[in-house]
Design a protein around this motif. Structure first.
Motif, PDB file in Angstrom:
ATOM      1  N   ILE A 187     109.565  25.115  82.092  1.00  0.00           N
ATOM      2  CA  ILE A 187     108.448  24.602  81.307  1.00  0.00           C
ATOM      3  C   ILE A 187     107.869  23.364  81.988  1.00  0.00           C
ATOM      4  CG2 ILE A 187     107.780  23.506  79.133  1.00  0.00           C
ATOM      5  CD1 ILE A 187     109.708  25.216  77.689  1.00  0.00           C
ATOM      6  N   ASP A 188     106.554  23.332  82.147  1.00  0.00           N
ATOM      7  CA  ASP A 188     105.886  22.189  82.762  1.00  0.00           C
ATOM      8  C   ASP A 188     105.525  21.195  81.673  1.00  0.00           C
ATOM      9  OD1 ASP A 188     104.307  20.341  83.979  1.00  0.00           O
ATOM     10  OD2 ASP A 188     102.829  21.752  84.759  1.00  0.00           O
ATOM     11  N   VAL A 189     106.359  20.164  81.511  1.00  0.00           N
ATOM     12  CA  VAL A 189     106.032  19.125  80.527  1.00  0.00           C
ATOM     13  C   VAL A 189     105.583  17.834  81.202  1.00  0.00           C
ATOM     14  CG1 VAL A 189     107.656  20.050  78.860  1.00  0.00           C
ATOM     15  CG2 VAL A 189     108.397  18.255  80.413  1.00  0.00           C
ATOM     16  N   THR A 190     105.717  17.744  82.542  1.00  0.00           N
ATOM     17  CA  THR A 190     105.351  16.500  83.205  1.00  0.00           C
ATOM     18  C   THR A 190     103.847  16.310  83.261  1.00  0.00           C
ATOM     19  OG1 THR A 190     105.451  17.565  85.368  1.00  0.00           O
ATOM     20  CG2 THR A 190     107.434  16.459  84.613  1.00  0.00           C
ATOM     21  N   ALA A 191     103.095  17.415  83.297  1.00  0.00           N
ATOM     22  CA  ALA A 191     101.641  17.286  83.312  1.00  0.00           C
ATOM     23  C   ALA A 191     101.138  16.837  81.954  1.00  0.00           C
ATOM     24  CB  ALA A 191     101.006  18.614  83.710  1.00  0.00           C
ATOM     25  N   GLY A 192     101.671  17.446  80.904  1.00  0.00           N
ATOM     26  CA  GLY A 192     101.318  17.037  79.548  1.00  0.00           C
ATOM     27  C   GLY A 192      99.873  17.341  79.222  1.00  0.00           C
TER      28      GLY A 192
ATOM     29  N   PHE B 227     107.181  21.525  72.784  1.00  0.00           N
ATOM     30  CA  PHE B 227     106.764  22.286  73.950  1.00  0.00           C
ATOM     31  C   PHE B 227     107.494  23.611  74.102  1.00  0.00           C
ATOM     32  CE2 PHE B 227     105.432  18.219  76.476  1.00  0.00           C
ATOM     33  CZ  PHE B 227     104.328  18.099  75.636  1.00  0.00           C
ATOM     34  N   VAL B 228     108.654  23.769  73.480  1.00  0.00           N
ATOM     35  CA  VAL B 228     109.444  24.995  73.628  1.00  0.00           C
ATOM     36  C   VAL B 228     108.988  26.011  72.590  1.00  0.00           C
ATOM     37  CG1 VAL B 228     111.750  26.006  73.490  1.00  0.00           C
ATOM     38  CG2 VAL B 228     111.430  23.794  74.605  1.00  0.00           C
ATOM     39  N   SER B 229     108.494  27.144  73.052  1.00  0.00           N
ATOM     40  CA  SER B 229     108.039  28.195  72.145  1.00  0.00           C
ATOM     41  C   SER B 229     109.216  29.061  71.710  1.00  0.00           C
ATOM     42  CB  SER B 229     106.995  29.069  72.840  1.00  0.00           C
ATOM     43  OG  SER B 229     107.611  29.799  73.904  1.00  0.00           O
ATOM     44  N   GLU B 230     108.980  29.918  70.741  1.00  0.00           N
ATOM     45  CA  GLU B 230     110.022  30.868  70.328  1.00  0.00           C
ATOM     46  C   GLU B 230     110.411  31.758  71.496  1.00  0.00           C
ATOM     47  OE1 GLU B 230     109.041  33.070  66.847  1.00  0.00           O
ATOM     48  OE2 GLU B 230     108.578  31.298  65.636  1.00  0.00           O
ATOM     49  N   THR B 231     109.432  32.141  72.305  1.00  0.00           N
ATOM     50  CA  THR B 231     109.722  32.975  73.476  1.00  0.00           C
ATOM     51  C   THR B 231     110.615  32.240  74.462  1.00  0.00           C
ATOM     52  OG1 THR B 231     107.598  34.125  73.235  1.00  0.00           O
ATOM     53  CG2 THR B 231     108.683  34.258  75.388  1.00  0.00           C
ATOM     54  N   ASP B 232     110.325  30.957  74.688  1.00  0.00           N
ATOM     55  CA  ASP B 232     111.163  30.154  75.587  1.00  0.00           C
ATOM     56  C   ASP B 232     112.594  30.070  75.062  1.00  0.00           C
ATOM     57  OD1 ASP B 232     108.973  29.508  77.265  1.00  0.00           O
ATOM     58  OD2 ASP B 232     108.419  27.838  75.952  1.00  0.00           O
TER      59      ASP B 232
ATOM     60  N   LEU C 139     126.916  19.962  75.329  1.00  0.00           N
ATOM     61  CA  LEU C 139     125.576  19.688  75.832  1.00  0.00           C
ATOM     62  C   LEU C 139     124.546  20.057  74.769  1.00  0.00           C
ATOM     63  CD1 LEU C 139     123.606  18.958  78.158  1.00  0.00           C
ATOM     64  CD2 LEU C 139     123.743  21.367  78.879  1.00  0.00           C
ATOM     65  N   ILE C 140     123.720  19.085  74.402  1.00  0.00           N
ATOM     66  CA  ILE C 140     122.629  19.319  73.458  1.00  0.00           C
ATOM     67  C   ILE C 140     121.323  19.068  74.201  1.00  0.00           C
ATOM     68  CG2 ILE C 140     121.557  18.617  71.282  1.00  0.00           C
ATOM     69  CD1 ILE C 140     124.311  17.717  70.314  1.00  0.00           C
ATOM     70  N   ILE C 141     120.530  20.113  74.349  1.00  0.00           N
ATOM     71  CA  ILE C 141     119.269  20.057  75.085  1.00  0.00           C
ATOM     72  C   ILE C 141     118.133  19.993  74.071  1.00  0.00           C
ATOM     73  CG2 ILE C 141     117.778  21.267  76.714  1.00  0.00           C
ATOM     74  CD1 ILE C 141     120.286  22.670  77.780  1.00  0.00           C
ATOM     75  N   VAL C 142     117.290  18.989  74.191  1.00  0.00           N
ATOM     76  CA  VAL C 142     116.249  18.750  73.196  1.00  0.00           C
ATOM     77  C   VAL C 142     114.862  19.092  73.747  1.00  0.00           C
ATOM     78  CG1 VAL C 142     115.197  17.044  71.660  1.00  0.00           C
ATOM     79  CG2 VAL C 142     117.657  16.926  72.149  1.00  0.00           C
ATOM     80  N   ASP C 143     114.289  20.146  73.212  1.00  0.00           N
ATOM     81  CA  ASP C 143     112.920  20.601  73.452  1.00  0.00           C
ATOM     82  C   ASP C 143     112.559  20.751  74.925  1.00  0.00           C
ATOM     83  OD1 ASP C 143     110.760  21.547  71.782  1.00  0.00           O
ATOM     84  OD2 ASP C 143     109.521  20.011  72.722  1.00  0.00           O
ATOM     85  N   ILE C 144     113.400  21.463  75.636  1.00  0.00           N
ATOM     86  CA  ILE C 144     113.121  21.808  77.030  1.00  0.00           C
ATOM     87  C   ILE C 144     113.918  23.057  77.383  1.00  0.00           C
ATOM     88  CG2 ILE C 144     114.976  20.401  77.995  1.00  0.00           C
ATOM     89  CD1 ILE C 144     111.480  20.874  79.539  1.00  0.00           C
ATOM     90  N   THR C 145     113.330  23.910  78.197  1.00  0.00           N
ATOM     91  CA  THR C 145     114.074  24.969  78.871  1.00  0.00           C
ATOM     92  C   THR C 145     113.599  24.976  80.316  1.00  0.00           C
ATOM     93  OG1 THR C 145     112.449  26.698  78.334  1.00  0.00           O
ATOM     94  CG2 THR C 145     114.280  26.390  76.783  1.00  0.00           C
ATOM     95  N   PRO C 146     114.383  25.486  81.246  1.00  0.00           N
ATOM     96  CA  PRO C 146     113.967  25.489  82.648  1.00  0.00           C
ATOM     97  C   PRO C 146     112.640  26.218  82.829  1.00  0.00           C
ATOM     98  CG  PRO C 146     116.300  25.951  82.478  1.00  0.00           C
ATOM     99  CD  PRO C 146     115.770  25.979  81.077  1.00  0.00           C
TER     100      PRO C 146
ATOM    101  N   ALA D  81     109.575  18.524  64.169  1.00  0.00           N
ATOM    102  CA  ALA D  81     109.352  17.345  64.995  1.00  0.00           C
ATOM    103  C   ALA D  81     108.375  17.685  66.095  1.00  0.00           C
ATOM    104  CB  ALA D  81     110.675  16.860  65.603  1.00  0.00           C
ATOM    105  N   THR D  82     107.876  16.634  66.773  1.00  0.00           N
ATOM    106  CA  THR D  82     107.112  16.825  67.993  1.00  0.00           C
ATOM    107  C   THR D  82     108.091  16.788  69.171  1.00  0.00           C
ATOM    108  OG1 THR D  82     106.686  14.452  68.183  1.00  0.00           O
ATOM    109  CG2 THR D  82     105.067  15.764  66.960  1.00  0.00           C
ATOM    110  N   HIS D  83     107.549  16.826  70.390  1.00  0.00           N
ATOM    111  CA  HIS D  83     108.389  16.913  71.585  1.00  0.00           C
ATOM    112  C   HIS D  83     109.424  15.794  71.658  1.00  0.00           C
ATOM    113  CE1 HIS D  83     109.564  17.872  75.659  1.00  0.00           C
ATOM    114  NE2 HIS D  83     109.073  16.747  76.136  1.00  0.00           N
ATOM    115  N   ASN D  84     109.023  14.573  71.311  1.00  0.00           N
ATOM    116  CA  ASN D  84     109.962  13.442  71.314  1.00  0.00           C
ATOM    117  C   ASN D  84     110.738  13.440  69.996  1.00  0.00           C
ATOM    118  OD1 ASN D  84     108.961  12.741  73.801  1.00  0.00           O
ATOM    119  ND2 ASN D  84     107.778  11.000  73.092  1.00  0.00           N
TER     120      ASN D  84
END
Length: 308
Positions: free
Chosen positions: A151-156, A260-265, A142-149, A283-286
């Motif tokens: 994080i609100d990315v849907t609002a943007g 969107f994923v910070s070092e803390t995340d 499993l490779i997860i790209v720029d997301i962790t549980p 890279a950016t989020h995409n």
């Protein structure tokens, strides 16, 4: 003599392959009838059994992976999640990762013959985690790209909300391209035209509308003066940490340096999933669009098989 112009969804691929200096594989659109009467759609790259499955983020579609898929040169599936691309919308508006994972499992049962390297970006990453936890037989890595549980990315950002929460139909794709560029989205005009073409459809009345359900839900929520309801479907109400805890396959988190994923995340994910590997890409989020070649190299490094 008239010259035929290819305006199909695959018309951009030859130039993309040429720019990468790679051969153009066979690419086809697949459609799967689901048990509840909906259909799920996907792109298949190559003619051999897929070894990699790509899951896009909210508001995107399978074509967001085109450059990454071409650079990878592996047989793979890029799936349109429910409510996106050419896959049917859900009447219940349930686009949570666990629900989406059920569709992906059905697709892999139908189209794959071996466990997959599942690569999911944003919403696709949480969906991949839910899939790996519920159907470990389908996921080898499993490779997860720029997301962790969580994080609100849907609002943007505000500009993105304005982009999708406006009108849901337009007189032409050029109108949409102009709007996207005025808000600072896309790169060059040809790049923006490609993105708009692949994420819209022309209705029977000639009007152009977004393919993905989220734009329509955002507009409905705005009209109802309730931006917190359908604008961000209940993706946010499922943390995903339980899913990640249940994953037995190797896990890699790709953090976009400008995403969107910070070092803390990232630290929190590694604390909760100690065996997870962390890779940072410029890279950016995409990531699949702004760093497709490094991302393809990362995916390729996890698989001993080569060639498409």
């Amino acid at each position: 003599m008239d010259v035929a112009i290819d305006i199909s969804e695959f018309s951009y691929l030859p130039a993309q392959a040429d720019a990468l200096g790679v051969p153009l594989p066979q690419v086809e659109r697949l459609t799967l009838p689901l048990a509840d009467g909906r259909t799920l759609s996907a792109l298949r790259f190559g003619t051999d059994a897929p070894r990699v499955t790509l899951l896009h983020g909210a508001g995107l579609n399978a074509h967001t992976w085109d450059t990454t898929a071409l650079a990878l040169q592996q047989p793979l599936l890029a799936i349109d999640l429910a409510g996106h691309g050419d896959s049917a919308w859900r009447d219940d508006v349930d686009y949570t990762p666990r629900t989406l994972a059920g569709d992906v499992a059905a697709a892999l049962d139908a189209w794959a013959t071996q466990p997959q390297i599942v690569v999911g970006q944003s919403l696709g990453g949480l969906t991949g985690a839910a899939l790996a936890a519920s159907r470990p037989d389908l996921v080898s890595e499993l490779i997860i790209v720029d997301i962790t549980p969580g994080i609100d990315v849907t609002a943007g950002p505000a500009a993105l909300r304005e982009f999708y929460a406006g009108p849901t139909d337009f007189a032409s794709r050029d109108e949409l391209v102009d709007k996207a560029m005025s808000l600072g989205f896309g790169g060059t005009r040809p790049e923006t035209e490609r993105g708009v073409f692949l994420n819209t459809r022309v209705r029977a009345d000639g009007r152009v509308e977004w393919k993905h359900h989220f734009a329509h839900l955002a507009a409905q929520a705005l009209a109802a003066h309730d931006p917190g309801s359908a604008a961000a479907p209940s993706v946010l109400h499922e943390t995903g940490w339980d899913d990640l805890a249940g994953v037995r396959a190797p896990v890699t988190l790709v953090r976009a340096a400008r995403g969107f994923v910070s070092e803390t995340d990232a630290d929190e994910l590694q604390r909760r999933v100690p065996a997870a590997r962390l890779v940072v890409l410029d890279a950016t989020h995409n990531v699949q669009e702004t760093a497709p070649v490094p991302l393809a190299a990362l995916i390729d490094s996890t698989s001993p098989a080569r060639g498409i």
